[in-house]
Scaffold this motif. Structure first.
Motif, PDB file in Angstrom:
ATOM      1  N   ARG A   1       0.829  -1.218   0.000  1.00 16.78           N
ATOM      2  CA  ARG A   1       0.000   0.000   0.000  1.00 16.78           C
ATOM      3  C   ARG A   1       0.857   1.259   0.000  1.00 16.78           C
ATOM      4  O   ARG A   1       0.460   2.285  -0.536  1.00 16.78           O
ATOM      5  CB  ARG A   1      -0.963   0.007   1.194  1.00 16.78           C
TER       6      ARG A   1
ATOM      7  N   ARG B   1      -5.100   6.878  -3.072  1.00 20.26           N
ATOM      8  CA  ARG B   1      -6.474   6.579  -3.501  1.00 20.26           C
ATOM      9  C   ARG B   1      -6.622   5.109  -3.890  1.00 20.26           C
ATOM     10  O   ARG B   1      -7.666   4.511  -3.667  1.00 20.26           O
ATOM     11  CB  ARG B   1      -6.912   7.502  -4.625  1.00 20.26           C
ATOM     12  N   TYR B   2      -5.582   4.501  -4.450  1.00 20.66           N
ATOM     13  CA  TYR B   2      -5.643   3.084  -4.795  1.00 20.66           C
ATOM     14  C   TYR B   2      -5.586   2.219  -3.541  1.00 20.66           C
ATOM     15  O   TYR B   2      -6.243   1.190  -3.459  1.00 20.66           O
ATOM     16  CB  TYR B   2      -4.496   2.690  -5.723  1.00 20.66           C
TER      17      TYR B   2
ATOM     18  N   SER C   1      -6.879   2.599  -0.855  1.00 23.70           N
ATOM     19  CA  SER C   1      -8.136   2.547  -0.111  1.00 23.70           C
ATOM     20  C   SER C   1      -9.256   1.834  -0.875  1.00 23.70           C
ATOM     21  O   SER C   1     -10.348   1.679  -0.349  1.00 23.70           O
ATOM     22  CB  SER C   1      -8.586   3.968   0.250  1.00 23.70           C
ATOM     23  N   TYR C   2      -8.996   1.375  -2.090  1.00 21.90           N
ATOM     24  CA  TYR C   2     -10.034   0.672  -2.851  1.00 21.90           C
ATOM     25  C   TYR C   2     -10.319  -0.685  -2.220  1.00 21.90           C
ATOM     26  O   TYR C   2      -9.391  -1.469  -1.986  1.00 21.90           O
ATOM     27  CB  TYR C   2      -9.628   0.481  -4.303  1.00 21.90           C
ATOM     28  N   PRO C   3     -11.603  -0.979  -1.936  1.00 21.47           N
ATOM     29  CA  PRO C   3     -11.947  -2.247  -1.257  1.00 21.47           C
ATOM     30  C   PRO C   3     -11.404  -3.497  -1.945  1.00 21.47           C
ATOM     31  O   PRO C   3     -10.920  -4.404  -1.275  1.00 21.47           O
ATOM     32  CB  PRO C   3     -13.479  -2.236  -1.249  1.00 21.47           C
TER      33      PRO C   3
ATOM     34  N   HIS D   1      -1.038  -4.218  -8.887  1.00 21.10           N
ATOM     35  CA  HIS D   1      -1.059  -2.777  -9.128  1.00 21.10           C
ATOM     36  C   HIS D   1       0.270  -2.136  -8.710  1.00 21.10           C
ATOM     37  O   HIS D   1       0.778  -1.251  -9.396  1.00 21.10           O
ATOM     38  CB  HIS D   1      -2.223  -2.091  -8.417  1.00 21.10           C
TER      39      HIS D   1
END
Length: 126
Positions: A33, A39-40, A42-44, A56
Motif C-alpha cells: 500500500r 487513492r488506490y 483505499s479501494y476495497p 497494481h
C-alpha cells in the motif's frame, strides 16, 4: 513445477514478515500500500485481495522506473534550457541514476512478494 522464492533473498523487503509466519500477508499488504497512490490503497478490492494490490504495485513501480529513466536520459539536453547551472544538472543526473537503481530494487521486491502471495492464494498441487 511452481517457482520458489526465498524470503532470505536480498530482494525480500525487510518490512514484510517471512511467508508462513503469523500475519505475514498483512505486513505484505501494508508494505505494498505504501507503493501505490493513496487513492488506490483505499479501494476495497485491493484491500481484500493482496494479489491485486501486488499487481497494481508492480505496474506502479514499472511506470516510476520508466519516468526516472526518461528524466535521466533527457536531463543533460533539457535542464540547461531551464536555466540550471552545470553543478545542479550533474547533481540531478546522479539523483535520477540513484533513483532508477532504487526503483529497480523495489520492483524486484514487489515481484518476490507478489509471487509469495500468489503461491499462498494458489498453492501448487503435488
Amino acid at each position: 513445477m511452481a517457482l520458489t522464492y526465498s524470503p532470505i533473498s536480498t530482494d525480500w523487503p525487510c518490512q514484510v514478515k517471512t511467508p508462513g509466519s503469523y500475519d505475514w500477508e498483512r505486513s505484505a499488504a501494508k508494505w505494498l500500500r505504501e507503493l501505490v497512490p493513496a487513492r488506490y490503497a483505499s479501494y476495497p478490492a485491493l484491500i481484500r485481495h493482496p494479489v491485486l494490490l501486488a499487481r497494481h504495485a508492480q505496474l506502479q513501480v514499472q511506470q516510476e522506473v520508466r519516468v526516472a529513466r526518461t528524466a535521466l536520459q533527457t536531463a543533460r539536453a533539457e535542464l540547461p534550457g531551464l536555466g540550471m547551472p552545470e553543478s545542479v544538472i550533474e547533481h540531478t543526473i546522479r539523483l535520477y541514476a540513484a533513483e532508477v537503481m532504487q526503483l529497480q530494487h523495489i520492483a524486484r521486491s514487489v515481484r518476490v512478494v507478489s509471487q509469495a502471495l500468489t503461491e499462498r492464494a494458489h498453492p501448487a498441487h503435488p
